[in-house]
Scaffold this motif. Structure first.
Motif: not given
Length: 430
Positions: A2-6, A9, A13, A337, A340-341, A344, A414
């Motif tokens: 579960n990725f997070e855009n911060n 996080f 990793q 990732y 994901f970003v 986002q 990120y």
């Protein structure tokens, strides 16, 4: 995952990454005392810090031994390629006897096609992916002409369906079956340079063999990037460059694979040279070419010591990292990732400015995402470079970003997303 855009996080990793220390073994491009975030390893890998040392060691061998360096010193040049073979083999799923470092990629593709493209009767055609890298297109066109055929008649290209960017495996297999009476050679790139699609090599190889064709692969974007099993999949031949994911330097030495099932086939044509002659009798200088057993028998010219030394340095880093499996695990996470970003960024912009054309399933891609920019793509790419994010631009509207597990981090990804959002807002709104 579960990725997070911060940033927290991403840093967490990186802290848990078992490969994080390998980043320190590479040199990053730098401007005004600031390093770039480098996402262009699919075009040219970064320089290992040991590169200067390994070159100096070979220059010292030359200085101290001169011609005797072929037989004297810690790494006699006469047998130097054998050290590389042991480290190349695990990267492509082969035995050391089946691989050899030599020449450059397109030269090797030509040499292997001399042996494995043998048109006869109705079976004269080569099937390949449409939109392959130009070197492959030119090599195949010229080989077909060399045999007296018109490329328009003898080359079958498989393109994606209308409105799609990637090839469906079932469409490739269907075209092979439809032309079973005419295909002599199936020759694809393992990963398409433009879309980043990793083709189902095992299934396509089986389909080619089922119709009695030879099957070869150009692994320029696959070797060192994704796990391939050239021997187990029964692939007849393959070749690759080493300067992308394997970090051997610009124009670095290429590698070839020839399956052991072909070692005893005396009917194979080949363009011969002295260095491919059987090793234990090479210096007798006799007429009549007798090839060394294995892939070494396709060598023509003597060992390219300096390029091989650079490749050797990088291969030893792969060995330290545990070869492909740990790298692949991190690659899947990093590329996921990045996907994901980018999504986002689209959410923040409130429209789909960026369309990822690389397959979503990790089984269909390596460490690369190809992204169509809907508006002002080249300006945005240039804006990223100005913001110290270095990827790759492909006309007319594709930005390629390649997170390499040996030296890229989650923080890199990120920060790339943050830069892409900032640059997009600035350029699209002007």
């Amino acid at each position: 995952m579960n990725f997070e855009n911060n940033l927290a996080f991403a840093k967490a990793q990186d802290e848990a990454d078992i490969l994080k220390d390998f980043r320190g073994q590479f040199l990053f491009p730098n401007h005004n005392n600031k390093n770039f975030i480098y996402l262009c390893g699919n075009s040219l890998g970064l320089q290992p810090k040991v590169a200067n040392d390994v070159l100096k060691r070979q220059l010292d061998n030359w200085a101290n031994h001169a011609v005797e360096g072929w037989f004297e010193g810690e790494e006699p040049w006469m047998f130097y390629h054998k050290e590389l073979k042991k480290l190349m083999a695990p990267i492509v799923g082969a035995s050391p006897a089946e691989v050899c470092p030599m020449n450059t990629l397109t030269v090797n593709l030509h040499l292997l096609m001399v042996s494995f493209y043998q048109p006869k009767g109705k079976k004269i055609k080569i099937i390949m992916e449409g939109g392959a890298f130009p070197s492959d297109q030119y090599a195949i066109e010229s080989q077909v002409r060399f045999h007296g055929f018109d490329p328009k008649e003898a080359i079958i290209e498989v393109f994606p369906r209308e409105g799609e960017e990637i090839l469906r495996t079932e469409d490739i297999v269907a075209r092979i079956k439809e032309n079973s009476e005419e295909i002599a050679l199936v020759l694809f790139g393992g990963i398409n340079y433009y879309t980043g699609q990793w083709y189902d090599m095992e299934t396509i190889t089986k389909a080619g063999h089922d119709i009695g064709a030879i099957v070869g692969w150009d692994l320029a974007h696959a070797a060192g990037n994704v796990p391939v099993k050239l021997h187990d999949w029964g692939i007849d031949f393959a070749c690759w460059c080493s300067y992308k994911y394997q970090n051997s330097g610009p124009g670095g030495v290429s590698g070839i694979f020839v399956h052991e099932k072909h070692f005893s086939n005396t009917k194979l044509n080949r363009f011969a040279g002295w260095w491919g002659y059987q090793e234990n009798k090479r210096f007798k200088m006799e007429k009549g070419f007798i090839p060394e057993v294995g892939a070494d028998g396709w060598q023509i010219s003597c060992t390219q010591v300096m390029p091989m030394a650079l490749y050797h340095a990088s291969l030893q880093i792969f060995e330290q990292a545990g070869f492909i499996t740990p790298l692949r695990n991190k690659s899947i996470a990093l590329t996921g990732y990045l996907e994901f970003v980018i999504n986002q960024v689209n959410k923040e912009l409130n429209f789909q400015q960026y369309k990822i054309i690389t397959p979503k399933d990790s089984k269909g891609r390596g460490a690369q995402l190809s992204i169509i920019a809907k508006e002002k793509g080249k300006e945005i790419f240039d804006g990223l470079v100005a913001d110290y994010i270095l990827g790759d631009w492909r006309e007319p509207d594709v930005i390629r970003l390649s997170p390499i597990p040996l030296y890229n981090s989650f923080e890199d990804i990120y920060l790339t997303g943050q830069s892409l959002l900032k640059v997009s807002r600035k350029i699209i709104n002007t």
